[in-house]
Design an enzyme around this catalytic site. Structure first.
Site, PDB file in Angstrom:
ATOM      1  N   SER A 106     -89.416  -8.393-104.660  1.00  0.00           N
ATOM      2  CA  SER A 106     -88.677  -9.628-104.916  1.00  0.00           C
ATOM      3  C   SER A 106     -87.286  -9.581-104.296  1.00  0.00           C
ATOM      4  O   SER A 106     -86.621  -8.543-104.297  1.00  0.00           O
ATOM      5  CB  SER A 106     -88.613  -9.882-106.422  1.00  0.00           C
ATOM      6  OG  SER A 106     -87.288  -9.832-106.885  1.00  0.00           O
ATOM      7  N   LYS A 107     -86.902 -10.733-103.766  1.00  0.00           N
ATOM      8  CA  LYS A 107     -85.623 -10.848-103.081  1.00  0.00           C
ATOM      9  C   LYS A 107     -84.471 -10.509-104.037  1.00  0.00           C
ATOM     10  O   LYS A 107     -83.491  -9.886-103.665  1.00  0.00           O
ATOM     11  CB  LYS A 107     -85.508 -12.299-102.587  1.00  0.00           C
ATOM     12  CG  LYS A 107     -84.287 -12.596-101.774  1.00  0.00           C
ATOM     13  CD  LYS A 107     -84.421 -13.974-101.161  1.00  0.00           C
ATOM     14  CE  LYS A 107     -83.097 -14.438-100.583  1.00  0.00           C
ATOM     15  NZ  LYS A 107     -83.185 -15.751 -99.957  1.00  0.00           N
TER      16      LYS A 107
END
Ligand code: GLU
Length: 549
Positions: A293-294
C-alpha cells in the site's frame, strides 16, 4: 438525426480522414511473432514497484521476441499532473535501466510519436468527430450536480451507479434540444453511446490469467472532456492502435476497465491488442498477506530504492524472480550470464499475488554487490553519494586509493571468500564511515572498565605499525596470556571456566576501540589502512583519563 451535421457543429473544421492516420502510422515491419509493448505511466509523481514489475515484463517480452518497447506519457488528466513528475518517472526507469526503444525523451525512432498524449489532441478529436458522425458518440450537457444527484438516486435504488441505459439522459435528447443547448452555450462533454449490456458476459483470453469472463460495458463513458481533452480510456485505445501495440502487460487493477477498452477498440474499428494483467505485489503483514500500500509501505515507491541506494541489478533480479518461476533456478546455474539470455515468457507469469519480501531483496542485493570489484563498488557509491550523500560522505571520494583499500577489505576482494556486508549504498556508506573518522562507539565493551584499559595500554606498549599480521597477532596473544586470558581458542574451549575470556575477547576490545564496532573485517588490516598514528590516537582516546596520562 443528422449526425454528420452534429459532428461538424461540435468539432468544426477540417480534420484528416482517419485513413490518413492509418497510413501515417502503418503496421510496423517487424519479424513474425515480434511484440510491440509499452509503458504508459501517468505523471502523477508516484511511480511504484508495480510499474517496474510490469515494465520489466514488457521489456523482456518485447526484446525476447525481437519487438519494441516504447514509453508513452498519459498526461490527459491535468488535475492529477504534478510538476516534474515526468522527469521523475523517466529518472526512475532509467535507474533500473529499462531499455526503451522509442518514446518520450528516449530519443529513438519518432515516427510513431508524439509520445505525450497532450500533444496528440487533434488525433483524438478526429476520431471523436468520426464517432459522433456515425451516431456512436453524443454530447452530454449534464452538470456535476445533476450527475451527483443521479448517483445518489441510483445508490438509493440499489442500482449500479453511472451514466448508462435509461439513466443516460442526454442520449435521448432530440435534435432541437441539442442545438438549443449548444446555442445557449451550455458546456458539454462527449460520451460514447455504449452498445453493451451489463447482463452479458464476455469470455476473454488474458495472456497471463488465461480464459476469464468479464461483464460487457454498458457505461456511456466520457471520451472528450468539456475542454476537448480526451479521457485516458479514449486516448489510450487510439494510441495503442496507432502506435501499433500488440501486447499490453499491465497491473490487474486495470481489469475493471477492460470491458470499456474492448468496446472502444471495437467501435473504433481497431484490432484489439493482446492483454496480460499481471498480479499485484503483496507482502506479509503479521500473519496475513495484503497488497503493498502506498500509505503504509515506503518500499512500494521506486523513489525508496534510489534513496536507499539499492543496486538496480539486484532489484531487477528480484523482480525477475517474482515474474517467472524458473528464473531463480536459472540464475543460480548461470549467475554470470547476462540477464537478457534468460528465456522470459509471459505465460510463466503468476496468476495470483506475488509475495514481495524486503529481506529476500536484501539477500539478493548483498549477493549482487559482493560480486563487484572494489572499483565498481566505488563508482556505484560515488553516484549515490553525489545525489543523496552528506557533505562528509562526499569527502570519502577525495582519496581514491584509500577508498579502494577500504572497499577491498570490506568486500573481501583480496581474499578467497567474498564478504556480503553491503546491501545498499546508504548502508555501505554507514558501514565504512569509521575509516573516515571515528564517532561514538556503536557497540559497548563487554569487559570491565579496568580490564579494557589494561588491554588497550598493554597493546599500545607493544604495537608497531610495521608488524605483519602474524607478528601482530602473536603480540595480541602474549598480551592475552599476561592478563590471564586464554591465548589459544582451543585452550579456552577445553576449559572456559579457567579464564576470564579468550584472545577473541581481547581482540574485541581493540576492535571496538579502533572502530566502534564489535564486528568488522580483519582488525590488523583495518589498522594497516588507518595507519599507526590514527590507530594510536583512537586507542589512546578510549583510555580513561587516569591511564591516558
Ligand atoms: N496511464 C495508465 C497508468 O497510469 C496506464 C494504464 C494502461 O497501461 O493501460 O497506469
Amino acid at each position: 438525426m443528422d449526425y454528420r451535421k452534429l459532428a461538424e457543429r461540435l468539432l468544426p473544421g477540417q480534420y484528416p480522414e482517419l485513413s490518413y492516420f492509418e497510413e501515417k502510422y502503418p503496421p510496423r515491419e517487424l519479424p513474425k511473432g515480434a511484440e510491440v509493448t509499452r509503458l504508459a505511466p501517468s505523471p502523477t509523481g508516484f511511480i511504484h514497484l508495480g510499474n517496474l514489475f510490469a515494465a520489466i515484463a514488457n521489456e523482456r517480452t518485447a526484446h525476447t521476441s525481437g519487438g519494441i518497447l516504447y514509453l508513452r506519457i498519459e498526461d490527459t488528466d491535468a488535475k492529477r499532473k504534478v510538476d516534474g513528475a515526468v522527469e521523475a518517472v523517466i529518472r526512475a526507469l532509467r535507474y533500473f535501466d529499462i531499455a526503451f526503444d522509442e518514446g518520450a525523451e528516449i530519443g529513438g525512432d519518432n515516427s510513431y510519436g508524439p509520445w505525450y498524449q497532450r500533444e496528440r489532441a487533434e488525433i483524438y478529436r478526429a476520431y471523436a468527430k468520426d464517432l459522433i458522425g456515425r451516431g456512436l458518440a453524443y454530447p452530454c450537457f449534464c452538470t456535476e450536480e445533476e450527475l451527483a444527484a443521479l448517483r445518489e438516486r441510483q445508490t438509493a435504488e440499489k442500482k449500479i451507479t453511472g451514466y448508462y441505459g435509461e439513466y443516460a439522459r442526454c442520449r435521448f435528447l432530440s435534435e432541437e434540444e441539442i442545438y438549443a443547448a449548444l446555442d445557449a452555450g451550455k458546456p458539454y462533454v462527449i460520451r460514447l453511446r455504449s452498445g453493451g449490456n451489463a447482463e452479458h458476459k464476455l469470455s476473454f483470453h488474458d495472456e497471463i490469467k488465461g480464459d476469464i469472463t468479464v461483464t460487457e460495458n454498458d457505461q456511456d463513458i466520457v471520451i472528450l472532456k468539456s475542454d476537448g481533452i480526451p479521457t485516458y480510456h479514449f486516448a489510450h485505445a487510439i494510441d495503442d492502435h496507432l502506435m501499433r501495440t500488440t501486447l499490453v502487460i499491465r497491473g490487474e487493477e486495470w481489469l475493471a476497465s477492460l470491458p470499456i477498452h474492448l468496446e472502444l477498440f471495437d467501435v473504433l474499428g481497431f484490432r484489439r491488442p493482446k492483454y496480460g494483467h499481471n498480479c499485484s505485489l503483496q507482502k506479509m503483514d503479521g500473519g496475513t498477506r495484503r497488497k503493498l500500500s502506498k500509505r503504509k509501505d515506503p518500499e512500494l515507491s521506486l523513489e525508496f530504492y534510489r534513496k536507499e541506494g539499492y543496486f538496480p541489478r539486484a532489484v531487477k533480479v528480484y523482480m525477475l524472480t517474482l515474474l517467472n518461476s524458473d528464473f531463480e533456478e536459472w540464475y543460480q546455474r548461470f549467475p554470470d550470464q547476462p540477464l537478457e539470455t534468460f528465456r522470459f515468457q509471459v505465460r510463466k507469469m503468476g496468476k495470483s499475488g506475488a509475495l514481495f519480501d524486503l529481506d529476500k531483496l536484501n539477500d539478493i542485493s548483498a549477493n549482487e554487490l559482493s560480486r563487484l570489484s572494489a572499483e565498481e563498488m566505488a563508482e556505484f557509491l560515488r553516484a549515490w553519494t553525489e545525489e543523496y550523500g552528506t557533505e562528509a560522505q562526499k569527502k570519502y571520494f577525495s582519496d581514491r586509493e584509500y577508498l579502494l583499500k577500504v572497499l577491498g577489505l570490506c568486500m573481501g576482494v583480496a581474499g578467497k571468500k567474498r564478504r556480503k556486508d553491503f546491501i545498499t549504498a546508504s548502508q555501505a556508506m554507514d558501514k565504512i564511515a569509521y575509516f573516515f573518522g571515528k564517532g561514538k562507539n556503536t557497540d559497548a565493551y563487554r569487559v570491565s572498565e579496568q580490564t579494557k584499559n589494561q588491554i588497550i595500554s598493554s597493546f599500545l606498549a607493544r604495537y608497531d605499525g610495521t608488524d605483519d599480521a602474524q607478528i601482530w597477532f602473536g603480540k595480541v596473544k602474549v598480551l592475552a596470556g599476561e592478563l590471564g586470558f586464554a591465548a589459544e581458542m582451543k585452550e579456552y574451549k577445553a576449559a572456559p571456566e579457567k579464564y576470564p575470556g579468550s584472545v577473541a575477547d581481547i581482540a574485541e576490545v581493540l576492535r571496538i576501540a579502533a572502530t566502534g564496532y564489535a564486528n568488522t573485517p580483519d582488525l590488523w588490516s583495518i589498522m594497516q589502512i588507518l595507519g599507526e598514528e590514527e590507530t594510536r590516537q583512537r586507542l589512546q582516546a578510549e583510555l580513561g583519563e587516569e591511564d591516558a596520562k
